[in-house]
Design a protein around this motif. Structure first.
Motif, PDB file in Angstrom:
ATOM      1  N   GLN A  34     -29.227  -0.341 -40.862  1.00 34.07           N
ATOM      2  CA  GLN A  34     -29.171   1.108 -40.708  1.00 34.07           C
ATOM      3  C   GLN A  34     -29.563   1.546 -39.301  1.00 34.07           C
ATOM      4  OE1 GLN A  34     -31.621   2.640 -43.871  1.00 34.07           O
ATOM      5  NE2 GLN A  34     -30.182   2.014 -45.458  1.00 34.07           N
ATOM      6  N   CYS A  35     -30.630   0.963 -38.775  1.00 38.65           N
ATOM      7  CA  CYS A  35     -31.094   1.334 -37.437  1.00 38.65           C
ATOM      8  C   CYS A  35     -30.099   0.903 -36.370  1.00 38.65           C
ATOM      9  CB  CYS A  35     -32.463   0.722 -37.157  1.00 38.65           C
ATOM     10  SG  CYS A  35     -33.761   1.387 -38.208  1.00 38.65           S
ATOM     11  N   THR A  36     -29.520  -0.271 -36.541  1.00 39.39           N
ATOM     12  CA  THR A  36     -28.526  -0.759 -35.591  1.00 39.39           C
ATOM     13  C   THR A  36     -27.296   0.136 -35.611  1.00 39.39           C
ATOM     14  OG1 THR A  36     -29.330  -3.026 -35.802  1.00 39.39           O
ATOM     15  CG2 THR A  36     -27.100  -2.748 -34.951  1.00 39.39           C
ATOM     16  N   GLN A  37     -26.834   0.489 -36.805  1.00 39.71           N
ATOM     17  CA  GLN A  37     -25.662   1.358 -36.929  1.00 39.71           C
ATOM     18  C   GLN A  37     -25.909   2.706 -36.256  1.00 39.71           C
ATOM     19  OE1 GLN A  37     -24.645   2.404 -40.978  1.00 39.71           O
ATOM     20  NE2 GLN A  37     -22.529   2.811 -40.416  1.00 39.71           N
ATOM     21  N   GLU A  38     -27.068   3.299 -36.496  1.00 36.89           N
ATOM     22  CA  GLU A  38     -27.381   4.597 -35.896  1.00 36.89           C
ATOM     23  C   GLU A  38     -27.509   4.476 -34.376  1.00 36.89           C
ATOM     24  OE1 GLU A  38     -28.094   8.544 -35.124  1.00 36.89           O
ATOM     25  OE2 GLU A  38     -27.232   7.622 -36.914  1.00 36.89           O
ATOM     26  N   ALA A  43     -25.158   5.494 -29.053  1.00 37.51           N
ATOM     27  CA  ALA A  43     -24.586   4.937 -27.819  1.00 37.51           C
ATOM     28  C   ALA A  43     -23.171   5.467 -27.612  1.00 37.51           C
ATOM     29  CB  ALA A  43     -24.598   3.408 -27.876  1.00 37.51           C
ATOM     30  N   TRP A  44     -22.409   5.555 -28.683  1.00 38.87           N
ATOM     31  CA  TRP A  44     -21.034   6.071 -28.583  1.00 38.87           C
ATOM     32  C   TRP A  44     -21.039   7.517 -28.077  1.00 38.87           C
ATOM     33  CZ3 TRP A  44     -16.161   5.601 -27.850  1.00 38.87           C
ATOM     34  CH2 TRP A  44     -15.284   6.632 -28.196  1.00 38.87           C
ATOM     35  N   ARG A  45     -21.932   8.327 -28.641  1.00 44.59           N
ATOM     36  CA  ARG A  45     -21.998   9.740 -28.242  1.00 44.59           C
ATOM     37  C   ARG A  45     -22.412   9.895 -26.777  1.00 44.59           C
ATOM     38  NH1 ARG A  45     -24.116  10.166 -33.585  1.00 44.59           N
ATOM     39  NH2 ARG A  45     -26.251  10.222 -32.818  1.00 44.59           N
ATOM     40  N   GLN A  46     -23.179   8.937 -26.273  1.00 47.26           N
ATOM     41  CA  GLN A  46     -23.670   9.009 -24.898  1.00 47.26           C
ATOM     42  C   GLN A  46     -23.070   7.894 -24.037  1.00 47.26           C
ATOM     43  OE1 GLN A  46     -28.030   9.393 -24.771  1.00 47.26           O
ATOM     44  NE2 GLN A  46     -27.959   9.775 -26.969  1.00 47.26           N
ATOM     45  N   TRP A  47     -21.898   7.401 -24.424  1.00 50.20           N
ATOM     46  CA  TRP A  47     -21.335   6.210 -23.797  1.00 50.20           C
ATOM     47  C   TRP A  47     -21.241   6.262 -22.274  1.00 50.20           C
ATOM     48  CZ3 TRP A  47     -21.690   1.482 -24.312  1.00 50.20           C
ATOM     49  CH2 TRP A  47     -20.829   0.580 -23.692  1.00 50.20           C
ATOM     50  N   PRO A  48     -20.841   7.373 -21.652  1.00 50.82           N
ATOM     51  CA  PRO A  48     -20.787   7.359 -20.187  1.00 50.82           C
ATOM     52  C   PRO A  48     -22.151   7.009 -19.557  1.00 50.82           C
ATOM     53  CG  PRO A  48     -19.547   9.215 -21.020  1.00 50.82           C
ATOM     54  CD  PRO A  48     -20.274   8.607 -22.201  1.00 50.82           C
ATOM     55  N   ALA A  53     -25.982   2.194 -17.723  1.00 48.17           N
ATOM     56  CA  ALA A  53     -27.339   1.643 -17.718  1.00 48.17           C
ATOM     57  C   ALA A  53     -27.325   0.197 -17.236  1.00 48.17           C
ATOM     58  CB  ALA A  53     -27.937   1.723 -19.125  1.00 48.17           C
ATOM     59  N   THR A  54     -28.443  -0.264 -16.743  1.00 45.70           N
ATOM     60  CA  THR A  54     -28.557  -1.650 -16.295  1.00 45.70           C
ATOM     61  C   THR A  54     -28.195  -2.614 -17.408  1.00 45.70           C
ATOM     62  OG1 THR A  54     -30.299  -0.996 -14.770  1.00 45.70           O
ATOM     63  CG2 THR A  54     -30.133  -3.335 -15.280  1.00 45.70           C
ATOM     64  N   SER A  55     -28.666  -2.336 -18.630  1.00 49.70           N
ATOM     65  CA  SER A  55     -28.337  -3.172 -19.781  1.00 49.70           C
ATOM     66  C   SER A  55     -28.058  -2.281 -20.987  1.00 49.70           C
ATOM     67  CB  SER A  55     -29.478  -4.132 -20.104  1.00 49.70           C
ATOM     68  OG  SER A  55     -29.194  -4.826 -21.305  1.00 49.70           O
ATOM     69  N   PRO A  56     -26.793  -1.972 -21.250  1.00 49.78           N
ATOM     70  CA  PRO A  56     -26.476  -1.163 -22.424  1.00 49.78           C
ATOM     71  C   PRO A  56     -26.986  -1.802 -23.723  1.00 49.78           C
ATOM     72  CG  PRO A  56     -24.588  -1.246 -20.960  1.00 49.78           C
ATOM     73  CD  PRO A  56     -25.601  -2.230 -20.425  1.00 49.78           C
ATOM     74  N   GLU A  57     -26.971  -3.128 -23.796  1.00 48.40           N
ATOM     75  CA  GLU A  57     -27.483  -3.800 -25.001  1.00 48.40           C
ATOM     76  C   GLU A  57     -28.972  -3.524 -25.190  1.00 48.40           C
ATOM     77  OE1 GLU A  57     -27.836  -8.238 -26.979  1.00 48.40           O
ATOM     78  OE2 GLU A  57     -26.368  -7.898 -25.395  1.00 48.40           O
TER      79      GLU A  57
END
Length: 164
Positions: A34-38, A43-48, A53-57
């Protein structure tokens, strides 16, 4: 590639790994899902911004960890025996390792999972957590010492062949 294709490639390359990390952090597979999905939805909503970021992961991992309900409370309670469901870890990980990780203080647990399971550099963990490099190194040393006492020799190996 467009925004959607970039995000899809990022998700495909990282989502399973982040789920494993969250499971190691929380000890609860459903909560980790659940936490990973959210976190990926955010991340999708703020993708730009996230993709820059240095590390999106690391951004997703940190966001997912912050979303975990009761994460501070879970550290203070005695660890429960893994249920049959908890023993089926993503990718066949060790239920003993997850139980041992839950015995660590939250900050040590995050540092050891980020370093040994996620493969993050100490400096990157320091940036993620807002701590100094020396503090992260201290947390890692304490976490390794505690895990070495808790885990029998045959289960003290983490992902990638790292010994605790």
């Amino acid at each position: 590639m467009g925004r959607s294709a970039d995000f899809d490639a990022f998700y495909d390359a990282t989502s399973r790994r982040v789920l494993h990390q969250l499971y190691a952090l929380t000890g609860d597979l459903e909560q980790a899902r659940q936490c990973t999905q959210e976190a990926y939805a955010r991340a999708w909503r703020q993708w730009p911004a996230v993709s820059a970021a240095t590390s999106p992961e690391a951004w997703v991992r940190t966001t997912a960890w912050r979303l975990a309900p009761g994460r501070r409370i879970a550290v203070k309670r005695p660890a429960k025996r893994p249920s049959t469901r908890a023993a089926r870890t993503p990718g066949g990980g060790s239920a003993d390792l997850v139980a041992a990780l839950r015995k660590l203080p939250e900050r040590q647990r995050y540092a050891i999972v980020a370093r040994l399971i996620a493969g993050a550099a100490v400096a990157d963990i320091a940036t993620e957590t807002g701590a100094s490099v020396a503090t992260v190194e201290n947390r890692l040393a304490k976490a390794r010492a505690t895990l070495a006492r808790i885990l029998p020799d045959d289960t003290a190996v983490l992902t990638g062949g790292h010994r605790v």
